[in-house]
Write an enzyme that holds these catalytic residues in place. Structure first.
Site, short mmCIF file in Angstrom:
data_model
loop_
_atom_site.label_atom_id
_atom_site.label_comp_id
_atom_site.label_asym_id
_atom_site.label_seq_id
_atom_site.Cartn_x
_atom_site.Cartn_y
_atom_site.Cartn_z
N ARG A 54 -33.08 -8.09 -28.38
CA ARG A 54 -34.15 -8.56 -29.27
C ARG A 54 -33.60 -8.89 -30.66
NH1 ARG A 54 -37.86 -5.33 -30.97
NH2 ARG A 54 -37.84 -3.82 -29.27
N TYR A 106 -48.05 -30.71 -38.67
CA TYR A 106 -48.23 -30.42 -37.25
C TYR A 106 -49.49 -29.57 -37.08
CZ TYR A 106 -47.70 -28.55 -32.62
OH TYR A 106 -47.96 -28.17 -31.33
N ASP A 186 -40.22 -28.52 -42.26
CA ASP A 186 -40.20 -28.82 -40.83
C ASP A 186 -39.58 -30.21 -40.68
OD1 ASP A 186 -40.75 -29.60 -38.22
OD2 ASP A 186 -42.75 -28.72 -38.17
N LYS A 211 -37.92 -30.31 -29.07
CA LYS A 211 -37.98 -31.77 -29.20
C LYS A 211 -36.56 -32.36 -29.16
CE LYS A 211 -42.26 -30.69 -29.99
NZ LYS A 211 -43.19 -30.50 -28.92
N1 PLP Z 1 -43.45 -28.80 -35.54
C1 PLP Z 1 -43.62 -30.04 -35.08
C2 PLP Z 1 -43.37 -31.19 -35.99
C3 PLP Z 1 -44.02 -30.26 -33.75
O1 PLP Z 1 -44.18 -31.52 -33.30
C4 PLP Z 1 -44.25 -29.14 -32.91
C5 PLP Z 1 -44.71 -29.33 -31.50
O2 PLP Z 1 -45.13 -30.39 -31.10
C6 PLP Z 1 -44.07 -27.86 -33.43
C7 PLP Z 1 -43.66 -27.73 -34.74
C8 PLP Z 1 -44.29 -26.65 -32.56
O3 PLP Z 1 -43.20 -26.52 -31.71
P1 PLP Z 1 -43.24 -25.85 -30.23
O4 PLP Z 1 -44.08 -26.72 -29.37
O5 PLP Z 1 -41.80 -25.80 -29.86
O6 PLP Z 1 -43.82 -24.49 -30.40
#
Ligand code: PLP
Length: 388
Positions: A54, A106, A186, A211
């Site tokens: 962990r 997001y 992000d 992604k």
């Molecule tokens: N940040 C962005 C820009 C995203 O497009 C996404 C998911 O689509 C996330 C965060 C969340 O990621 P995850 O789906 O891996 O939890």
């Protein structure tokens, strides 16, 4: 003494995550599946970094090391998802602390932040990041709200889902640091191939590694990379360990494998996306193409400064005729797969308002496209017939 070999360029570094195994000669790294790690007769850990999975695991440490180098950081934490990575930042805050977020980001993370901050007594303040020139001032105004806590986090996303707003990371980081805030960016859609937020002043970069970093739509993972190992970073690390929001060994191994082709994939997808955006900008059935590589996009000037070697593989089409026309278009696609997510080698298309639901501020006629690495002529032909 032999000269040190020159530092590898990032394109080469991702291809060689580790040297061949000195015992077996294996070229590819192995997968460490053990959940626990042994101690010697004196009760010292055989490897002082590894006690229990962990906290640390050699398989995800390998992928973390590559990401630290790619982002010019000093440490990386991989998580079981991008959401878990974002949540760890907020969970490292205490009641009274504040998080300042753009109105468009997001959606799922924004919804969770709204709900969690209300329950946890964290102040959540929004700023309008949609006008790239005005965003730093809007952020300064949002930071003028007093906070009772010790910490403030400013959340940025660039390009931001699903309209691909560019935010001037350097200018916003300057404003945030002037108020003593920690800046988290992000950069899922940009990837370290196109933008390095830490070089522009951000303190922590976040990725949904699900992604582009993995790139094959078969791993759920998240990552945070820090410029410095600060006391806040240690709290984030603790949040990961205590939540158990770590990446499984097999997923970490797949992620390092996916990252070996990161540069090739992102550059190919960016080149395809630019061609598609240019082709459909003047299409009679399209109201607008949202893509930072087009001079018509409000973030284009910042994209030219902040993104290097391409503008990414994500774009959105606003279809003439509202939600019905958008849904009919998507229904006629044959090569584009109707599915959510971004950054895979295969092209995906989705009606974003259906996915985001009633709390979403985005237009009803928006189709979000994740451009893959197929032949661009095939992608253009598919969209042409679908829009007809
Ligand atoms: N940040 C962005 C820009 C995203 O497009 C996404 C998911 O689509 C996330 C965060 C969340 O990621 P995850 O789906 O891996 O939890």
């Amino acid at each position: 003494m032999a000269d040190d070999p020159p530092a590898l360029r990032p394109e080469s570094r991702v291809v060689h995550p580790s040297p061949p195994n000195p015992t077996s000669g294996a070229v590819m790294p192995g997968i460490e599946v053990s959940t626990t790690f042994a101690r010697d007769e004196q009760y010292d850990l055989l490897n002082r970094h590894h006690a229990y999975i962990r906290d640390e695991n050699p398989t995800f440490r390998l992928a973390e090391t590559v990401l630290t180098e790619l982002e010019h950081g000093s440490d990386t934490l991989l998580f079981s998802s991008g959401m878990a990575a974002g949540m760890a930042i907020v969970q490292a805050l205490a009641p009274g602390d504040q998080i300042v977020v753009p109105e468009v980001m997001y959606w799922s993370l924004r919804n969770w932040m709204e709900d969690f901050s209300a329950k946890w007594g964290i102040g959540l303040v929004k700023f309008d990041g949609s006008d790239p020139g005005a965003a730093p001032q809007a952020l300064a105004d949002a930071l003028a709200n007093p906070t009772t806590g010790a910490r403030r986090v400013v959340w940025l996303e660039s390009p931001a889902n699903p309209v691909w707003n560019l935010i001037d990371i350097e200018a916003c980081a300057r404003v945030a640091h002037g108020k003593g805030a920690i800046v988290v960016c992000d950069a899922t859609a940009a990837t370290p191939v196109l933008t390095r937020p830490l070089d522009l002043g951000a303190d922590i970069v976040m990725h949904s590694a699900t992604k582009y970093l993995n790139g094959h739509s078969d791993v759920l993972a998240g990552a945070l990379i820090t410029r410095e190992k600060t006391p806040f970073w240690r709290l984030v690390k603790r949040a990961r360990a205590e939540n158990g929001a770590i990446l499984g060994s097999f997923e970490a191994w797949l992620l390092q494998r996916g990252m070996r082709t990161l540069f090739l994939r992102v550059r190919a997808a960016s080149a395809n996306a630019l061609q598609i955006a240019r082709h459909f900008e003047s299409h009679p059935r399209v109201e607008r193409v949202l893509y930072p590589g087009l001079p018509s996009h409000p973030g284009h000037e910042i994209a030219l400064r902040q993104m290097h070697g391409g503008f990414g593989g994500m774009l959105s089409l606003l279809v003439k005729g509202g939600a019905d026309a958008a849904l009919a278009t998507i229904g006629r696609c044959k090569l584009f797969v109707r599915a959510t997510s971004i950054g895979g080698v295969e092209s995906l298309i989705e009606h974003r308002p259906t996915i985001e639901g009633p709390r979403s501020p985005i237009p009803q006629n928006l189709l979000r496209i994740s451009v893959g690495i197929e032949a661009v002529e095939d992608l253009i032909a598919d969209l042409e017939q679908a829009l007809d």
